[in-house]
Motif scaffolding. Structure first.
Motif, PDB file in Angstrom:
ATOM      1  N   LEU A  56      33.255  41.131 -14.185  1.00 36.43           N
ATOM      2  CA  LEU A  56      33.047  41.275 -15.627  1.00 36.43           C
ATOM      3  C   LEU A  56      33.372  39.975 -16.364  1.00 36.43           C
ATOM      4  O   LEU A  56      32.698  39.612 -17.341  1.00 36.43           O
ATOM      5  N   LEU A  57      34.397  39.291 -15.900  1.00 39.37           N
ATOM      6  CA  LEU A  57      34.829  38.055 -16.558  1.00 39.37           C
ATOM      7  C   LEU A  57      33.841  36.912 -16.370  1.00 39.37           C
ATOM      8  O   LEU A  57      33.944  35.892 -17.062  1.00 39.37           O
ATOM      9  N   GLU A  58      32.902  37.063 -15.461  1.00 34.96           N
ATOM     10  CA  GLU A  58      31.891  36.021 -15.268  1.00 34.96           C
ATOM     11  C   GLU A  58      30.853  36.014 -16.379  1.00 34.96           C
ATOM     12  O   GLU A  58      30.133  35.019 -16.553  1.00 34.96           O
ATOM     13  N   ARG A  59      30.784  37.088 -17.149  1.00 34.07           N
ATOM     14  CA  ARG A  59      29.844  37.159 -18.255  1.00 34.07           C
ATOM     15  C   ARG A  59      30.352  36.337 -19.433  1.00 34.07           C
ATOM     16  O   ARG A  59      31.560  36.126 -19.588  1.00 34.07           O
ATOM     17  N   PRO A  60      29.434  35.832 -20.280  1.00 30.56           N
ATOM     18  CA  PRO A  60      29.837  35.025 -21.446  1.00 30.56           C
ATOM     19  C   PRO A  60      30.781  35.794 -22.371  1.00 30.56           C
ATOM     20  O   PRO A  60      30.672  37.003 -22.533  1.00 30.56           O
ATOM     21  N   GLY A  61      31.693  35.071 -22.978  1.00 36.17           N
ATOM     22  CA  GLY A  61      32.591  35.672 -23.965  1.00 36.17           C
ATOM     23  C   GLY A  61      33.766  36.414 -23.395  1.00 36.17           C
ATOM     24  O   GLY A  61      34.339  37.280 -24.065  1.00 36.17           O
ATOM     25  N   ALA A  62      34.165  36.104 -22.160  1.00 34.23           N
ATOM     26  CA  ALA A  62      35.302  36.795 -21.550  1.00 34.23           C
ATOM     27  C   ALA A  62      36.577  36.555 -22.362  1.00 34.23           C
ATOM     28  O   ALA A  62      36.798  35.451 -22.863  1.00 34.23           O
ATOM     29  N   PRO A  63      37.438  37.573 -22.487  1.00 30.97           N
ATOM     30  CA  PRO A  63      38.650  37.444 -23.298  1.00 30.97           C
ATOM     31  C   PRO A  63      39.816  36.777 -22.582  1.00 30.97           C
ATOM     32  O   PRO A  63      40.871  36.569 -23.178  1.00 30.97           O
ATOM     33  N   MET A  64      39.645  36.473 -21.284  1.00 33.68           N
ATOM     34  CA  MET A  64      40.722  35.846 -20.531  1.00 33.68           C
ATOM     35  C   MET A  64      40.137  35.129 -19.322  1.00 33.68           C
ATOM     36  O   MET A  64      38.960  35.302 -18.992  1.00 33.68           O
ATOM     37  N   SER A  65      40.950  34.333 -18.676  1.00 34.98           N
ATOM     38  CA  SER A  65      40.506  33.566 -17.517  1.00 34.98           C
ATOM     39  C   SER A  65      40.805  34.303 -16.219  1.00 34.98           C
ATOM     40  O   SER A  65      41.461  35.348 -16.207  1.00 34.98           O
ATOM     41  N   ARG A  66      40.327  33.747 -15.120  1.00 33.30           N
ATOM     42  CA  ARG A  66      40.610  34.308 -13.796  1.00 33.30           C
ATOM     43  C   ARG A  66      42.119  34.317 -13.549  1.00 33.30           C
ATOM     44  O   ARG A  66      42.652  35.271 -12.969  1.00 33.30           O
ATOM     45  N   GLN A  67      42.794  33.296 -13.997  1.00 32.86           N
ATOM     46  CA  GLN A  67      44.254  33.238 -13.796  1.00 32.86           C
ATOM     47  C   GLN A  67      44.956  34.353 -14.548  1.00 32.86           C
ATOM     48  O   GLN A  67      45.910  34.949 -14.051  1.00 32.86           O
ATOM     49  N   HIS A  68      44.482  34.642 -15.767  1.00 28.98           N
ATOM     50  CA  HIS A  68      45.070  35.744 -16.525  1.00 28.98           C
ATOM     51  C   HIS A  68      44.839  37.072 -15.801  1.00 28.98           C
ATOM     52  O   HIS A  68      45.709  37.933 -15.775  1.00 28.98           O
ATOM     53  N   ALA A  69      43.638  37.228 -15.236  1.00 30.86           N
ATOM     54  CA  ALA A  69      43.307  38.463 -14.524  1.00 30.86           C
ATOM     55  C   ALA A  69      44.222  38.664 -13.321  1.00 30.86           C
ATOM     56  O   ALA A  69      44.663  39.776 -13.034  1.00 30.86           O
ATOM     57  N   ASP A  70      44.503  37.584 -12.600  1.00 40.21           N
ATOM     58  CA  ASP A  70      45.400  37.689 -11.448  1.00 40.21           C
ATOM     59  C   ASP A  70      46.794  38.116 -11.899  1.00 40.21           C
ATOM     60  O   ASP A  70      47.454  38.928 -11.242  1.00 40.21           O
ATOM     61  N   ASP A  71      47.235  37.564 -13.015  1.00 42.95           N
ATOM     62  CA  ASP A  71      48.549  37.911 -13.556  1.00 42.95           C
ATOM     63  C   ASP A  71      48.569  39.367 -14.032  1.00 42.95           C
ATOM     64  O   ASP A  71      49.582  40.062 -13.917  1.00 42.95           O
ATOM     65  N   LEU A  72      47.413  39.818 -14.543  1.00 41.80           N
ATOM     66  CA  LEU A  72      47.324  41.169 -15.077  1.00 41.80           C
ATOM     67  C   LEU A  72      47.533  42.228 -13.997  1.00 41.80           C
ATOM     68  O   LEU A  72      48.017  43.327 -14.285  1.00 41.80           O
ATOM     69  N   VAL A  73      47.169  41.922 -12.761  1.00 40.39           N
ATOM     70  CA  VAL A  73      47.319  42.880 -11.669  1.00 40.39           C
ATOM     71  C   VAL A  73      48.772  43.346 -11.568  1.00 40.39           C
ATOM     72  O   VAL A  73      49.051  44.535 -11.374  1.00 40.39           O
ATOM     73  N   PHE A  74      49.704  42.416 -11.692  1.00 38.33           N
ATOM     74  CA  PHE A  74      51.127  42.774 -11.611  1.00 38.33           C
ATOM     75  C   PHE A  74      51.519  43.698 -12.764  1.00 38.33           C
ATOM     76  O   PHE A  74      52.160  44.731 -12.552  1.00 38.33           O
ATOM     77  N   TYR A  75      51.112  43.343 -13.999  1.00 36.40           N
ATOM     78  CA  TYR A  75      51.463  44.148 -15.159  1.00 36.40           C
ATOM     79  C   TYR A  75      50.846  45.548 -15.064  1.00 36.40           C
ATOM     80  O   TYR A  75      51.504  46.545 -15.376  1.00 36.40           O
ATOM     81  N   ALA A  76      49.587  45.606 -14.642  1.00 36.00           N
ATOM     82  CA  ALA A  76      48.910  46.897 -14.556  1.00 36.00           C
ATOM     83  C   ALA A  76      49.532  47.777 -13.477  1.00 36.00           C
ATOM     84  O   ALA A  76      49.733  48.984 -13.677  1.00 36.00           O
ATOM     85  N   THR A  77      49.848  47.197 -12.320  1.00 32.56           N
ATOM     86  CA  THR A  77      50.450  47.962 -11.228  1.00 32.56           C
ATOM     87  C   THR A  77      51.797  48.539 -11.648  1.00 32.56           C
ATOM     88  O   THR A  77      52.108  49.709 -11.388  1.00 32.56           O
ATOM     89  N   LEU A  78      52.590  47.714 -12.307  1.00 31.98           N
ATOM     90  CA  LEU A  78      53.894  48.170 -12.793  1.00 31.98           C
ATOM     91  C   LEU A  78      53.726  49.290 -13.813  1.00 31.98           C
ATOM     92  O   LEU A  78      54.448  50.291 -13.792  1.00 31.98           O
ATOM     93  N   GLY A  79      52.726  49.134 -14.701  1.00 27.57           N
ATOM     94  CA  GLY A  79      52.477  50.159 -15.707  1.00 27.57           C
ATOM     95  C   GLY A  79      52.014  51.466 -15.097  1.00 27.57           C
ATOM     96  O   GLY A  79      52.422  52.546 -15.532  1.00 27.57           O
ATOM     97  N   ILE A  80      51.164  51.383 -14.059  1.00 30.42           N
ATOM     98  CA  ILE A  80      50.675  52.591 -13.390  1.00 30.42           C
ATOM     99  C   ILE A  80      51.819  53.356 -12.748  1.00 30.42           C
ATOM    100  O   ILE A  80      51.944  54.575 -12.910  1.00 30.42           O
ATOM    101  N   ILE A  81      52.667  52.641 -12.018  1.00 29.49           N
ATOM    102  CA  ILE A  81      53.750  53.297 -11.279  1.00 29.49           C
ATOM    103  C   ILE A  81      54.809  53.872 -12.219  1.00 29.49           C
ATOM    104  O   ILE A  81      55.154  55.063 -12.149  1.00 29.49           O
ATOM    105  N   LEU A  82      55.323  53.026 -13.100  1.00 28.92           N
ATOM    106  CA  LEU A  82      56.389  53.479 -13.996  1.00 28.92           C
ATOM    107  C   LEU A  82      55.876  54.484 -15.025  1.00 28.92           C
ATOM    108  O   LEU A  82      56.476  55.540 -15.232  1.00 28.92           O
TER     109      LEU A  82
END
Length: 291
Positions: A56-82
């Motif tokens: 999705l981030l490969e499309r024009p107008g992405a709200p974040m970079s690939r690096q942000h997406a990698d970082d987001l995995v940690f936040y999302a996983t923590l949010g899912i579990i807790l």
């Protein structure tokens, strides 16, 4: 009346018995270690969701970079579990607050999707504030990926023979042994896998890839909330309520899952209606880079 109906249904079989499907909740058993399909469902949902997010981030107008997406995995996983675990205890098993050690026994099962949504949302907000991103646009992209987790999670529920449906006489009914009653029931886990997973994924994909919805902050999140809330509210009419909350269904006709879906439905409608006022032009990605 319910007992009479159940007795009549039981004598009209034969019905498909869950045991005949040969499904085992344990995917890998090494004796000293067991890997369950439920755990694999979470892992697959996160990994495939992350892969799709990068697409999705490969499309024009992405709200974040690939690096942000990698970082987001940690936040999302923590949010899912807790969020998922605390939401389950708060909404479905408040009695566990009296046994603190039970709260952390994730291997015994018990996760709430509604709690997971709250947890992931807080994780997205934390990431966005840290890196100067538009949290609502980031959430739009994440919402498009969530149905993967829902699909795998509901299939895992079916493999576990849990969260079964109400007694019915439809031809595809299944007798689940864990109910303690030899009665055919709706395979409501599969209904949810189809609606919350496949259908919702297709709807969000169409809006993302075929329209300009991603440029209207909150629109895709709104579509997700409205779609999930409506699908879950509908399927709950075929799903057996949790035993400890059966009183709520008997008293009001609706169960806890349906009450939790109402704010999602209303919130989804609000976000969709307000998204036009948030229209953004295509801009380079903003925010700090992630080391």
């Amino acid at each position: 009346m319910t007992e009479i109906l159940a007795a009549a249904i039981a004598q009209t079989g034969p019905w498909l018995h869950f045991e005949s499907l040969g499904l085992d909740p344990v995917a890998l058993d090494l004796g000293f270690f067991q890997l369950k399909w439920y755990s694999l469902a979470y892992i697959a949902g996160i990994i495939i969701g992350w892969w799709y997010l990068l697409k999705l981030l490969e499309r024009p107008g992405a709200p974040m970079s690939r690096q942000h997406a990698d970082d987001l995995v940690f936040y999302a996983t923590l949010g899912i579990i807790l969020g998922g675990r605390l939401g389950y205890i708060l909404f479905y098993r408040p009695d566990l607050f009296g046994s603190p050690l039970q709260i952390f026994r994730l291997w015994d099962g018990g996760m709430s999707f509604h709690g997971g949504v709250i947890g992931v949302t807080l994780g997205i907000i934390a990431l966005a504030r840290k890196h100067g991103l538009n949290w609502l646009r980031v959430h739009d992209y994440v919402a498009c990926c969530v149905p993967f987790g829902l699909l795998f999670g509901r299939l895992a529920n079916f493999i576990n023979g849990e969260l079964w449906g109400r007694v019915t006489d439809v031809p595809w009914a299944i007798v689940f042994p864990r109910t303690g009653l030899d009665l055919p029931r709706h395979p409501s886990q599969l209904y949810e896998a189809a609606l919350e997973g496949l259908v919702l994924l297709a709807v969000l994909a169409w809006f993302f890839w075929r329209t300009q919805a991603r440029y209207y902050p909150g629109r895709l999140v709104g579509i997700f909330l409205l779609g999930y809330g409506s699908a879950r509210f509908f399927v709950e009419f075929f799903r057996e309520a949790d035993e400890q909350l059966m009183w709520l269904q008997d008293a009001t006709g609706l169960n806890m899952g349906q009450y939790l879906c109402l704010p999602m439905i209303f919130g989804g409608v609000y976000l969709i209606a307000r998204s036009k006022a948030r229209r953004q032009r295509v801009e380079p990605i903003v925010g700090e880079s992630v080391a």
